[in-house]
Write a protein that holds these residues in place. Structure first.
Motif, mmCIF file in Angstrom:
data_model
loop_
_atom_site.group_PDB
_atom_site.id
_atom_site.type_symbol
_atom_site.label_atom_id
_atom_site.label_comp_id
_atom_site.label_asym_id
_atom_site.label_seq_id
_atom_site.Cartn_x
_atom_site.Cartn_y
_atom_site.Cartn_z
ATOM 1 N N VAL A 1 -3.740 0.100 -10.628
ATOM 2 C CA VAL A 1 -2.324 -0.201 -10.855
ATOM 3 C C VAL A 1 -2.233 -1.357 -11.843
ATOM 4 O O VAL A 1 -2.870 -2.398 -11.656
ATOM 5 C CB VAL A 1 -1.602 -0.592 -9.542
ATOM 6 N N GLU B 1 -6.815 7.563 -9.482
ATOM 7 C CA GLU B 1 -5.401 7.629 -9.833
ATOM 8 C C GLU B 1 -5.029 6.379 -10.636
ATOM 9 O O GLU B 1 -5.603 5.305 -10.412
ATOM 10 C CB GLU B 1 -4.529 7.704 -8.575
ATOM 11 N N TYR B 2 -4.066 6.550 -11.535
ATOM 12 C CA TYR B 2 -3.611 5.422 -12.349
ATOM 13 C C TYR B 2 -2.093 5.336 -12.273
ATOM 14 O O TYR B 2 -1.394 6.344 -12.412
ATOM 15 C CB TYR B 2 -4.044 5.603 -13.810
ATOM 16 N N HIS B 3 -1.582 4.115 -12.036
ATOM 17 C CA HIS B 3 -0.138 3.895 -11.990
ATOM 18 C C HIS B 3 0.202 2.703 -12.874
ATOM 19 O O HIS B 3 -0.409 1.636 -12.748
ATOM 20 C CB HIS B 3 0.325 3.626 -10.551
ATOM 21 N N GLU C 1 6.745 -1.528 -4.074
ATOM 22 C CA GLU C 1 6.040 -0.326 -4.489
ATOM 23 C C GLU C 1 4.537 -0.546 -4.558
ATOM 24 O O GLU C 1 3.752 0.360 -4.254
ATOM 25 C CB GLU C 1 6.567 0.148 -5.844
ATOM 26 N N THR C 2 4.134 -1.756 -4.948
ATOM 27 C CA THR C 2 2.707 -2.080 -4.960
ATOM 28 C C THR C 2 2.122 -1.949 -3.560
ATOM 29 O O THR C 2 1.040 -1.378 -3.368
ATOM 30 C CB THR C 2 2.490 -3.508 -5.485
ATOM 31 N N LEU D 1 2.177 1.867 -2.479
ATOM 32 C CA LEU D 1 1.159 2.618 -3.214
ATOM 33 C C LEU D 1 -0.224 2.369 -2.635
ATOM 34 O O LEU D 1 -1.011 3.296 -2.427
ATOM 35 C CB LEU D 1 1.169 2.205 -4.693
#
Length: 261
Positions: free
Chosen positions: A198, A224-226, A246-247, A250
């Motif tokens: 992230v 995964e990448y955000h 959200e952090t 996630l």
């Protein structure tokens, strides 16, 4: 594990502020164990919101204190990459001794240390918050030489963050970060741990595209990448980040998914 011993060790090293001490939370519902690793010049305080969130969802959470942090800039200036890595490795092993599958979450330099540890320690999963391969400051690559002429770099801090971060960053520490990124760059293909990365476009500390480079180099089959937008800063775990909720979600969702898997 006995958190009292870790707290006593931190106090003996010169850590005085309660919020900068290592912490152990949760574990009642047996969702697994998570090691939290803060960033350069930070302290366990910046990982506390995430720790509380994960503990509330049944994880056993250990927030460690990297050597030289929560004490003084002069103390940090004398520490090496190997000192930080040893603390991370020992933290992972202490959690594993509790009998739980162990995952880990790192902020910034803490994320890089976990990647290095993952080359040798078994991990259930990794969450890397604001990882990087290049720092933004134009003089950062020259820290190995600059540390002899300019030992500290000053930076402004808000009054509320003063107890938890250093206003004077030791340039010798930046040199250690450069050593760490050089060491990792060619070894990222060897990391097989499921990983969530992230980062944020508003990050003013690192070269943000280098997080994508790091992600692409990872050998993990599950990754995964955000990317948050320009509203999110470098440190993603504290209330200074408008995308903090959200952090947290996630991170928890990714770790819970690994547990179910």
């Amino acid at each position: 594990m006995l958190i009292e011993a870790e707290i006593a060790r931190a106090r003996a090293a010169g850590c005085r502020h309660e919020e900068n001490l290592p912490f152990l939370l949760g574990g009642e519902r047996g969702q697994g164990a998570v090691l939290l690793v803060h960033g350069f010049t930070g302290s366990p305080w910046e990982m506390k919101p995430l720790g509380a969130y994960l503990a509330g969802r049944g994880f056993l959470v250990y927030g460690l204190r990297l050597p030289g942090h929560g004490t003084s800039p002069e103390d940090l200036a004398g520490k090496r990459m190997e000192d930080w890595l040893d603390e991370v490795t020992q933290g992972l092993r202490k959690l594993a001794a509790c009998g739980h599958p162990v995952s880990a979450v790192g902020q910034s330099t803490g994320a890089l240390l976990l990647l290095r540890a993952a080359l040798e320690e078994p991990l259930n999963g990794l969450v890397l918050l604001s990882p990087f391969l290049r720092l933004r400051h134009r003089l950062a690559p020259a820290a190995g030489l600059l540390r002899f002429f300019k030992p500290f770099q000053n930076r402004p801090l808000t009054p509320q963050n003063l107890p938890y971060y250093y206003e004077r960053r030791p340039v010798a520490g930046v040199h250690q970060i450069n050593r760490l990124t050089r060491h990792l760059r060619s070894r990222l293909r060897q990391v097989q741990t499921p990983t969530l990365v992230v980062s944020a476009q508003g990050d003013q500390t690192v070269i943000v595209p280098s997080a994508m480079e790091l992600y692409q180099r990872l050998g993990s089959r599950r990754k995964e990448y955000h990317l948050f937008g320009s509203e999110a800063p470098h440190v993603l775990t504290t209330a200074d980040n408008p995308r903090q909720p959200e952090t947290l979600t996630l991170t928890a969702s990714f770790l819970a998914g690994l547990r179910r898997g």
